[in-house]
Structures are given as structure tokens and as C-alpha cells.
Design a protein around this motif. Structure first.
Motif, PDB file in Angstrom:
ATOM      1  N   LEU A  58     -31.080  42.085  11.321  1.00  0.00           N
ATOM      2  CA  LEU A  58     -32.338  42.249  10.588  1.00  0.00           C
ATOM      3  C   LEU A  58     -32.192  41.773   9.149  1.00  0.00           C
ATOM      4  N   ASP A  59     -31.110  42.178   8.497  1.00  0.00           N
ATOM      5  CA  ASP A  59     -30.917  41.812   7.091  1.00  0.00           C
ATOM      6  C   ASP A  59     -30.549  40.346   6.918  1.00  0.00           C
ATOM      7  N   ARG A  60     -29.994  39.755   7.958  1.00  0.00           N
ATOM      8  CA  ARG A  60     -29.597  38.350   7.857  1.00  0.00           C
ATOM      9  C   ARG A  60     -30.764  37.408   8.151  1.00  0.00           C
ATOM     10  N   SER A  61     -31.612  37.810   9.094  1.00  0.00           N
ATOM     11  CA  SER A  61     -32.641  36.876   9.574  1.00  0.00           C
ATOM     12  C   SER A  61     -34.061  37.254   9.200  1.00  0.00           C
ATOM     13  N   ASN A  62     -34.258  38.389   8.477  1.00  0.00           N
ATOM     14  CA  ASN A  62     -35.631  38.756   8.142  1.00  0.00           C
ATOM     15  C   ASN A  62     -36.281  37.758   7.192  1.00  0.00           C
ATOM     16  N   ILE A  63     -35.471  36.868   6.630  1.00  0.00           N
ATOM     17  CA  ILE A  63     -36.038  35.837   5.759  1.00  0.00           C
ATOM     18  C   ILE A  63     -36.948  34.907   6.558  1.00  0.00           C
ATOM     19  N   ALA A  64     -36.652  34.728   7.874  1.00  0.00           N
ATOM     20  CA  ALA A  64     -37.507  33.885   8.707  1.00  0.00           C
ATOM     21  C   ALA A  64     -38.871  34.526   8.916  1.00  0.00           C
ATOM     22  N   ASN A  65     -38.893  35.853   9.137  1.00  0.00           N
ATOM     23  CA  ASN A  65     -40.175  36.555   9.273  1.00  0.00           C
ATOM     24  C   ASN A  65     -40.910  36.615   7.939  1.00  0.00           C
ATOM     25  N   ALA A  66     -40.153  36.796   6.856  1.00  0.00           N
ATOM     26  CA  ALA A  66     -40.770  36.855   5.530  1.00  0.00           C
ATOM     27  C   ALA A  66     -41.409  35.519   5.161  1.00  0.00           C
ATOM     28  N   ARG A  67     -40.871  34.436   5.686  1.00  0.00           N
ATOM     29  CA  ARG A  67     -41.458  33.112   5.425  1.00  0.00           C
ATOM     30  C   ARG A  67     -42.888  33.058   5.952  1.00  0.00           C
ATOM     31  N   LEU A  68     -43.098  33.618   7.158  1.00  0.00           N
ATOM     32  CA  LEU A  68     -44.450  33.645   7.710  1.00  0.00           C
ATOM     33  C   LEU A  68     -45.355  34.574   6.912  1.00  0.00           C
ATOM     34  N   GLY A  69     -44.754  35.546   6.224  1.00  0.00           N
ATOM     35  CA  GLY A  69     -45.533  36.493   5.424  1.00  0.00           C
ATOM     36  C   GLY A  69     -45.805  36.026   4.006  1.00  0.00           C
ATOM     37  N   GLY A  70     -45.383  34.811   3.675  1.00  0.00           N
ATOM     38  CA  GLY A  70     -45.719  34.250   2.371  1.00  0.00           C
ATOM     39  C   GLY A  70     -44.585  34.121   1.391  1.00  0.00           C
ATOM     40  N   LEU A  71     -43.352  34.427   1.780  1.00  0.00           N
ATOM     41  CA  LEU A  71     -42.218  34.330   0.858  1.00  0.00           C
ATOM     42  C   LEU A  71     -42.090  32.941   0.255  1.00  0.00           C
ATOM     43  N   GLN A  72     -42.169  31.922   1.086  1.00  0.00           N
ATOM     44  CA  GLN A  72     -41.975  30.559   0.591  1.00  0.00           C
ATOM     45  C   GLN A  72     -43.043  30.186  -0.431  1.00  0.00           C
ATOM     46  N   ASN A  73     -44.286  30.567  -0.175  1.00  0.00           N
ATOM     47  CA  ASN A  73     -45.369  30.247  -1.117  1.00  0.00           C
ATOM     48  C   ASN A  73     -45.268  31.073  -2.394  1.00  0.00           C
ATOM     49  N   ASP A  74     -44.964  32.360  -2.258  1.00  0.00           N
ATOM     50  CA  ASP A  74     -44.907  33.230  -3.434  1.00  0.00           C
ATOM     51  C   ASP A  74     -43.781  32.848  -4.384  1.00  0.00           C
ATOM     52  N   LEU A  75     -42.674  32.366  -3.834  1.00  0.00           N
ATOM     53  CA  LEU A  75     -41.537  31.974  -4.677  1.00  0.00           C
ATOM     54  C   LEU A  75     -41.546  30.489  -4.999  1.00  0.00           C
ATOM     55  N   HIS A  76     -42.586  29.792  -4.548  1.00  0.00           N
ATOM     56  CA  HIS A  76     -42.772  28.358  -4.841  1.00  0.00           C
ATOM     57  C   HIS A  76     -41.570  27.523  -4.378  1.00  0.00           C
ATOM     58  N   LEU A  77     -41.190  27.732  -3.125  1.00  0.00           N
ATOM     59  CA  LEU A  77     -40.038  27.020  -2.567  1.00  0.00           C
ATOM     60  C   LEU A  77     -40.490  25.799  -1.777  1.00  0.00           C
ATOM     61  N   SER A  78     -39.780  24.716  -1.951  1.00  0.00           N
ATOM     62  CA  SER A  78     -39.990  23.559  -1.079  1.00  0.00           C
ATOM     63  C   SER A  78     -39.304  23.834   0.254  1.00  0.00           C
ATOM     64  N   ASP A  79     -39.554  22.992   1.266  1.00  0.00           N
ATOM     65  CA  ASP A  79     -38.890  23.179   2.550  1.00  0.00           C
ATOM     66  C   ASP A  79     -37.378  23.118   2.408  1.00  0.00           C
ATOM     67  N   THR A  80     -36.901  22.169   1.596  1.00  0.00           N
ATOM     68  CA  THR A  80     -35.465  22.023   1.402  1.00  0.00           C
ATOM     69  C   THR A  80     -34.876  23.238   0.700  1.00  0.00           C
ATOM     70  N   GLN A  81     -35.581  23.765  -0.271  1.00  0.00           N
ATOM     71  CA  GLN A  81     -35.098  24.956  -0.976  1.00  0.00           C
ATOM     72  C   GLN A  81     -35.037  26.161  -0.030  1.00  0.00           C
ATOM     73  N   TYR A  82     -36.054  26.313   0.808  1.00  0.00           N
ATOM     74  CA  TYR A  82     -36.026  27.413   1.770  1.00  0.00           C
ATOM     75  C   TYR A  82     -34.834  27.266   2.715  1.00  0.00           C
ATOM     76  N   GLN A  83     -34.636  26.071   3.233  1.00  0.00           N
ATOM     77  CA  GLN A  83     -33.517  25.831   4.149  1.00  0.00           C
ATOM     78  C   GLN A  83     -32.190  26.104   3.461  1.00  0.00           C
ATOM     79  N   THR A  84     -32.101  25.792   2.169  1.00  0.00           N
ATOM     80  CA  THR A  84     -30.870  26.022   1.414  1.00  0.00           C
ATOM     81  C   THR A  84     -30.607  27.516   1.246  1.00  0.00           C
ATOM     82  N   THR A  85     -31.662  28.310   1.036  1.00  0.00           N
ATOM     83  CA  THR A  85     -31.454  29.756   0.907  1.00  0.00           C
ATOM     84  C   THR A  85     -30.995  30.363   2.232  1.00  0.00           C
ATOM     85  N   VAL A  86     -31.438  29.781   3.343  1.00  0.00           N
ATOM     86  CA  VAL A  86     -30.944  30.232   4.648  1.00  0.00           C
ATOM     87  C   VAL A  86     -29.464  29.900   4.790  1.00  0.00           C
ATOM     88  N   ALA A  87     -29.101  28.673   4.407  1.00  0.00           N
ATOM     89  CA  ALA A  87     -27.732  28.189   4.601  1.00  0.00           C
ATOM     90  C   ALA A  87     -26.734  28.841   3.656  1.00  0.00           C
TER      91      ALA A  87
END
Length: 475
Positions: free
Chosen positions: A55-84
Motif C-alpha cells: 500500500l505504501d509503495r504503490s498508493n502513488i499510482a492510485n493518488a495519480r488518478l486522484g489528482g496528485l500529478q496535477n496538484d504537484l504540477h508533474l510532467s509524465d517523466t517527473q511522475y515516472q521518476t518519482t515512481v522509480a
């Protein structure tokens, strides 16, 4: 090989065919009770903890659908980098952590790590930008690194090789439960608490799940055992404690499961061909599973709303849970390894082909079921194969487990870039890449099986010459 020494509350009776003069039937009766107690304390605790780990490792994927990427102004590459980036710390910490674990009390060491990573995960809710999220994810990786390789080492230290596959499957099914019901939990939290206290729903997701992990860490203090040779556990009788050591010693030519020299174990692990083939199998198997961190996004391409998407994920993981457990039960009762790794990876390839080659919703959704069942069913059998292929010493096994997971989980770094938004909706390049890794895992499994069969033939000839029993590898 140097002579190894281990301290124990009482000497292990390894020089007799029977345990303390008891009949086979009496020994089996005590052993059955012992195994049930180990299951209750160790496996139930690890299953619960692994749910929070995922849950703590992968909840970032669910949070992305909830607006995390938009709220933090992340590009696709930046989001992928935070996962990696989380996996950088996660990988670097595994080998030293597992070595340290062999010299410490797992009942204290692992719960401490869990409590710390829960607190770090909770801090994700306070991030404001890309830099803040990156910082949290790096520390989260280091904090999580002791858990899974440490859990595998504990399992291999308490159970005979023939008992390991189904236990690893049960623990690893915490992964499917977390990913499946994590979507349901995320849907409830993000829709029900969005805007509460001035916080977005995805921030509440990290607060609630992080706090839950910290509580789970405290619970683990009461449940997790130390190694069998560390002295009597409170929940075992003195006779059961002695039996826990004796039954494992009988598996490997009456050798006690010892720590041994760190440098000697490290050298043995690094020059052992079996260890490197296992590492490559794990790399291929986990690379074929990297769709997990993008599954909500992939499932969203079926055309449903965010909440419905999170809901339809659950049946996929439930199916993966059932097939993984069934495959491990077969491994437990048959002592088969290579076939039970190969067929799930074949199913995984078929599922990938269905997802990337069709535009029909029903076909693609069915393919997702096969992807999950295939990639998850192979994993627990691979972990059991490690224990039976690297039986001694404990320190060498700890290092091999850490190396296998270190290199295997490196797939999550490069795998974070397999599913760019530009490849939506079918993500053909990613599906082809995952299928290629699955095919590599099949080939490498048969190579290892052939090598172990050859080693068994050599041992059999040596036994005929000197009439001395030798370890037989399972393949």
C-alpha cells in the motif's frame, strides 16, 4: 570451508535418526503442532505487514488518478521518476540490511523499519512539488529495504524447503490483496474525504495508510519471532524449540543453520553460478510484473470513470491471489519448480498479447486477468527455489536473497518508463517488452533445472563411491 559455531539454548540432536528417541509418528505429531504455531506467529504477521508494505509503495499510482500529478504540477517523466527513485534506496539497502538482520533480533529490527517507513509515507501528504515528492520517495525506499528480503530470510530459517513455496505465496498474496483492495480503499478515501480539512483526497490517502502502517509496526513487535537458534521463543515449549532446529538440520546432512563468516558467505554467494541464474530469473519475472505500478492508468483506458476503474481492479487481483496460492500448493505437494514457473509466465505472455493486440474491452480486461495470474503465480515458486538451492549457510542465503531482490527489483526503476502516456490506450511497446522478459524467465528456469539435475547426478555418483549422503537439489 571453516568450521562454524552457533549458540543455542540446548544442543540440537543431529546425530540420531530419531528426534530425542521418539517414534516417527510422535515426532510428526509434535512437528504438526510446531508448524501451526509458526504459521500463526510468522506467516500471519508477514501477510499483514506485506499488505501495508505494498500500500505504501504503490498508493502513488492510485493518488495519480486522484489528482496528485496535477496538484504537484508533474510532467509524465517527473511522475515516472518519482515512481522509480524509491527503488534506488530500496535496492541499495537490501544486502547490508539482510547481513545486519542475521546479527540482530528480527522481532525488533523489522518492526522498527516498518514504523519508520509508515511515518515517511505519511509525510507524502505534505509534499508541495516535484522536489518534495522525490525526497520522500528516496527515504521511503531506504526505510522499506529491510522488510521483504528479511521476511524471506525468516521464512527460510523456520521452514523446510518443501514447506516454503506455499508460505511465500500466502505472504506474497498480501501484494494482490493490497493492490486489489487498495483501489477500493483509495476510491473510498479520495471520494469521501476530498476537501475535508482543506486537503485533497489523495493527501488523506497517504495520511490514513501511513498511520495504519505505523500501527502495524507496533503490532509486529508482539508477533514476529527471532531465528530458531536465537533461543526459545515464548510461544514454543522447550521440546518444540529443539525440534524447530533439529528438523531443519536433518534437511541438509545434519548441518545446523548457522550464520558463518560474512566475507566467506559473500564470496560464496558471488561465485555460485546457481545464485546468478536465480538472480536473472528474478529480474525477468519481476520485469514482467512492472505493469503493477501503472495498472490503474492502464485499466482507465477501458473507458470507465475513476471510481469504477478502481473498483474493477479488485477482481483481477483476487484472481491472481487464487491462482498464485493454487500454484504454490502444487509446488508444496509435488516439489516441482521449473514447470510451475514456466506455465504461469506463458499465461502472462498470452495476457499481454490480448491487452496490446485488441481494442475490445472484454478481451483486454480478460487479458489483464491472465497477466496478473501469470506474473504473480511464478513469484512464490522462485522464492522457494532459492531456499532449496542455497540451503546453507544462513548468511550466504541472506546475501543471495538480498541480491536476488536487489537485481530483481531494479526492474522497477527501468520498468517505470515502460508505459508512457503517449503509448495509450494499448501500450504496445510496454506489453511487448514485458512478454520478452517473461520468455527470458522461462528459458533461464529450464537452464537452472538442467544445471541442478547435472549436480544431482554428480552427487549420486559420489554417494556410490563413498556411501555418504549428500544434498539433493529440487528442480
Amino acid at each position: 570451508m571453516s568450521t562454524l559455531h552457533i549458540e543455542s539454548s540446548k544442543p540440537v540432536n543431529t546425530d540420531q535418526t530419531l528426534f530425542e528417541g521418539l517414534s516417527d509418528e510422535e515426532t510428526r505429531s509434535i512437528e504438526k503442532t510446531l508448524v501451526h504455531k509458526i504459521d500463526l506467529h510468522l506467516i500471519s504477521a508477514l501477510f499483514l505487514l506485506f499488505i501495508f508494505n505494498i500500500l505504501d509503495r504503490s498508493n502513488i499510482a492510485n493518488a495519480r488518478l486522484g489528482g496528485l500529478q496535477n496538484d504537484l504540477h508533474l510532467s509524465d517523466t517527473q511522475y515516472q521518476t518519482t515512481v522509480a527513485i524509491m527503488f534506488v534506496g530500496y535496492l541499495l539497502g537490501q544486502v547490508p540490511s539482510n547481513i545486519l538482520l542475521t546479527r540482530s533480533k528480527p522481532s525488533r529490527y523489522i518492526p522498527t523499519a516498518i514504523f519508520i517507513w509508515g511515518g515517511i509515507s505519511l509525510c507524502t501528504a505534505a509534499t508541495k512539488n516535484f522536489a518534495g515528492l522525490m525526497c520522500v520517495r528516496v527515504f521511503l525506499g531506504f526505510a522499506e529495504s529491510p522488510f521483504f528480503p528479511g521476511a524471506l530470510l525468516l521464512i527460510s530459517s523456520w521452514y523446510k524447503p518443501s514447506e516454503i513455496a506455499v508460505r511465500v505465496a500466502i505472504v506474497y498474496c498480501g501484494n494482490t490483496v493490497a493492490n486489489g483492495f487498495g483501489g477500493l480503499l483509495a476510491a473510498g478515501i479520495m471520494s469521501g474525504l476530498d476537501g475535508r480539512g482543506g486537503l485533497a483526497g489523495w493527501r488523506w490517502l497517504f495520511i490514513i495508510e501511513g498511520a495504519g502502517t505505523m500501527v502495524a509496526g507496533l503490532v509486529a513487535l508482539a508477533l514476529l519471532p527471532d531465528f530458531p537458534s536465537s533461543g526459545r521463543q515464548k510461544w514454543l515449549t522447550e521440546q518444540e524449540q529443539r525440534l524447530s532446529e533439529w528438523r531443519l538440520a536433518r534437511v541438509v546432512n545434519d548441518e545446523v543453520d548457522e550464520n558463518g563468516s560474512i566475507m566467506e558467505a559473500l564470496r560464496d554467494a558471488l561465485i555460485d553460478p546457481k545464485a546468478w541464474i536465480l538472480i536473472l530469473i528474478q529480474v525477468c519475472q519481476l520485469s514482467s510484473q512492472t505493469w503493477t505500478y501503472f495498472f490503474p492508468t492502464i485499466a482507465k483506458t477501458l473507458g470507465y470513470s475513476t471510481n469504477v476503474t478502481l473498483l474493477i481492479i479488485a477482481p483481477v487481483y483476487i484472481f491472481g491471489f487464487v491462482t498464485a496460492l493454487g500454484n504454490s500448493l502444487i509446488a508444496n505437494y509435488t516439489d516441482q519448480r521449473v514447470v510451475l514457473i514456466a506455465w504461469p509466465l506463458c499465461v502472462d505472455i498470452i495476457g499481454n498479447i490480448m491487452v496490446i493486440s485488441s481494442r475490445a474491452t472484454a478481451v483486454r480486461y480478460a487479458g489483464m486477468f491472465l497477466m496478473c495470474a501469470g506474473s504473480y503465480s511464478a513469484f512464490s515458486v522462485v522464492q522457494a527455489w532459492i531456499a532449496s538451492t542455497i540451503p546453507r549457510s544462513r548468511t550466504k542465503r541472506a546475501i543471495v536473497y538480498a541480491l536476488v531482490n536487489l537485481f530483481g527489483n531494479s526492474s522497477n526503476i527501468y520498468g517505470s518508463y515502460f508505459f508512457p502516456t503517449a503509448d495509450s490506450p494499448q501500450y504496445r511497446p510496454g506489453g511487448i517488452t514485458l512478454s520478452a522478459f517473461a520468455a527470458g524467465g522461462i528459458l533461464l528456469s529450464f537452464i537452472l533445472a538442467g544445471y541442478l539435475h547435472w549436480l544431482n547426478m554428480i552427487s549420486k555418483k559420489a554417494e556410490q563411491q563413498d556411501d555418504q549422503r549428500r544434498y539433493k537439489y529440487i528442480w
